[in-house]
Design an enzyme around this catalytic site. Structure first.
Site, short mmCIF file in Angstrom:
data_model
loop_
_atom_site.label_atom_id
_atom_site.label_comp_id
_atom_site.label_asym_id
_atom_site.label_seq_id
_atom_site.Cartn_x
_atom_site.Cartn_y
_atom_site.Cartn_z
CG ASN A 130 -1.75 1.46 1.42
OD1 ASN A 130 -1.20 2.23 1.76
ND2 ASN A 130 -2.88 1.21 0.84
CB VAL A 137 -5.66 2.26 -3.41
CG1 VAL A 137 -6.02 3.60 -2.65
CG2 VAL A 137 -4.89 2.48 -4.74
CD GLU A 138 -5.58 4.04 1.73
OE1 GLU A 138 -5.40 5.26 2.03
OE2 GLU A 138 -4.72 3.57 1.16
CB SER A 139 -10.39 3.54 -2.28
OG SER A 139 -9.47 3.41 -3.09
#
Length: 536
Positions: free
Chosen positions: A325, A351-353
């Site tokens: 990440n 990506v954290e999304s």
């Protein structure tokens, strides 16, 4: 007979007119991706014209805004919001200003916790019980996630949104559930059944979790997370889920493509294209929602400045085969360096999304990825992160102290928040913090592989004690992380006794440019030169 879709269709102004004073409102989105801009703007218009709705509790996971007018900046009016519980504040400075002035109760919880809490609320669970946040300012042993005195007084009076508990002989944080009355979400299109598809969105986010939480909050006593009444009559007996879309379908969508079933949606708003850009930086980029075979196109090289040096040195730490990440800001450059080196295929960037694979986008398109391999929902992504699925993470650092603690969230009256930083920094197996050595006017130049400080930054980033504990070095050592801190002129590593200086850039004077710009003396044993290739 009208179709389900025809029954749900209305204008943005008609939809937000249904939001009562004192409601708890959840807003979806990530920066500008999947944020229902038409709905946020309509709420602002109604408040400015009618002074309603008032005294809302706003709950959101990821930061949503452009640092100016859009996104949650529409909520930045005194009286509109009574309390805000958010994962990140820096993109909505109008909200942050109200928090700094004590005009709303401001809380900052980890982004992953908030989006998982939506699921817990939907499931009727008591809340999100997790290790995320222990040892940081979110821990009740410290500040309980409070960003201002109003919030702190609320907690001091016994109204706690998060508590420490013991389960199985271990300490956990319990982020408490509460009813959510209104959900603001977005999809690409709605079919005749009112189902949402998100095929042209850059991410999925937490749309389903919000819709389920709002729908299932119906009939729940109108209490705040701390158990106190909202203090307003007329709150909805059932939830109100408002969905923004950019087009309507003339036939039902394939069931596997439906992200939110129409049965959970109460109103659908067909938005103007200007209010439904794919991100706040781009109207539509097909690369954000399509995959390709082979390698992602290599971007233009980064200029040889402090950002490139830091990104290049951080990229050296990325192991082959890693699931990684990269944070917003300085770490964004790591993917560009990896692309230049032809290494993107050797590890997987996430990506954290929700995107997995491809190359993460930057700036106001952060949250999207160029030609991702997959896009999953945000709560599921954080499930993976929280379980220590990440092999590597590169994150920003604004303040670092002698113990190795890091602050990224608050500086004087300025409220930024942590976003996904706490989830990621407390779980990644190898962690690299990226940032310039000083800030506020720093200028450097590279010549013949030597680094020279042209103008020193006015603000020191290596301080005696961080202003707010966003990353706990003690907690990190307890879980056995490998941690290094990369700047343009030096590299440090975390040890059991604090941070140790391990590398210095060629051309840098140790006393003048390193020790003379720190508020403490790091551990010094064996110092080597930073690799030559990062200076070319």
């Amino acid at each position: 007979m009208k179709s389900r879709l025809q029954q749900l269709l209305c204008t943005a102004d008609e939809a937000v007119a249904l939001i009562p004073d004192g409601a708890t409102v959840a807003s979806g989105g990530f920066v500008g991706a999947c944020h229902p801009e038409a709905l946020s703007a309509a709420i602002e218009r109604r408040f400015l014209a009618q002074h309603h709705p008032r005294d809302l509790t706003l709950v959101y996971a990821a930061g949503q805004g452009d640092r100016k007018q859009r996104g949650l900046n529409h909520f930045g009016h005194e009286g509109l919001i009574r309390r805000a519980i958010g994962g990140h504040w820096g993109l909505a400075p109008k909200l942050g200003q109200l928090a700094a002035e004590g005009k709303l109760e401001a809380f900052n919880f980890p982004q992953g916790v908030v989006c998982q809490l939506f699921r817990d609320i939907a499931a009727g669970r008591p809340g999100c019980i997790t290790h995320i946040g222990l040892g940081t300012y979110i821990d009740p042993d410290q500040q309980s996630g409070c960003l201002n005195d109003l919030a702190a007084r609320l907690v001091a009076d016994g109204s706690k949104l998060v508590e420490r508990i013991k389960l199985g002989g271990k300490t956990w944080l319990w982020y408490k559930s509460f009813p959510i009355h209104v959900g603001l979400i977005r999809g690409t299109a709605a079919d005749p059944l009112g189902n949402l598809v998100l095929d042209e969105e850059a991410l999925v986010g937490e749309v389903l979790a919000i819709a389920q939480a709002v729908h299932n909050s119906a009939g729940i006593s109108d209490k705040s997370p701390d158990g106190t009444p909202h203090g307003h009559a007329g709150l909805p007996a059932r939830g109100l889920v408002i969905a923004q879309v950019r087009r309507l379908l003339d036939k039902p969508a394939p069931p596997h493509q439906v992200r939110v079933p129409g049965v959970l949606i109460d109103r659908i708003v067909l938005a103007d294209e200007n209010d439904h850009e794919q991100t706040f930086a781009e109207t539509f980029n097909p690369a954000y929602c399509s995959a390709v075979a082979g390698h992602v196109v290599t971007p233009d090289p980064l200029p040889l400045d402090e950002r490139r040096i830091i990104a290049a040195r951080a990229c050296d730490e990325l192991p082959p085969g890693a699931i990684a990440n990269l944070g917003i800001g300085m770490p964004e450059g790591v993917s560009r360096i990896a692309a230049e080196r032809g290494l993107l295929h050797t590890f997987t960037l996430t990506v954290e999304s929700g995107p997995i694979g491809g190359m993460p986008a930057g700036g106001l398109s952060f949250g999207a990825s160029v030609h991702p391999h997959a896009i999953i929902d945000q709560p599921a992504q954080f499930d993976f992160y929280d379980g220590r699925g990440l092999d590597f993470a590169a994150l920003g650092a604004a303040q670092i102290d002698s113990a190795g603690n890091v602050n990224v969230s608050k500086f004087g009256p300025h409220v930024t928040g942590v976003g996904g930083f706490v989830n990621i920094s407390q779980t990644a197996r190898r962690l690299v913090f990226c940032g310039t050595f000083t800030t506020g006017g720093l200028e450097v130049v590279v010549k013949n592989h030597q680094l020279r400080i042209v103008r020193e930054g006015k603000v020191r980033k290596f301080v005696d004690c961080v202003e707010q504990l966003s990353f706990s070095a003690l907690r990190s050592r307890e879980i056995g992380q490998e941690v290094i801190y990369v700047t343009e002129r030096a590299v440090f590593r975390l040890t059991g006794n604090g941070i140790e200086l391990i590398e210095v850039a060629p051309g840098i004077d140790l006393d003048r440019d390193i020790f003379g710009q720190m508020s403490f003396r790091p551990i010094v044993r064996n110092i080597r030169d930073m690799p030559k290739h990062v200076f070319c």
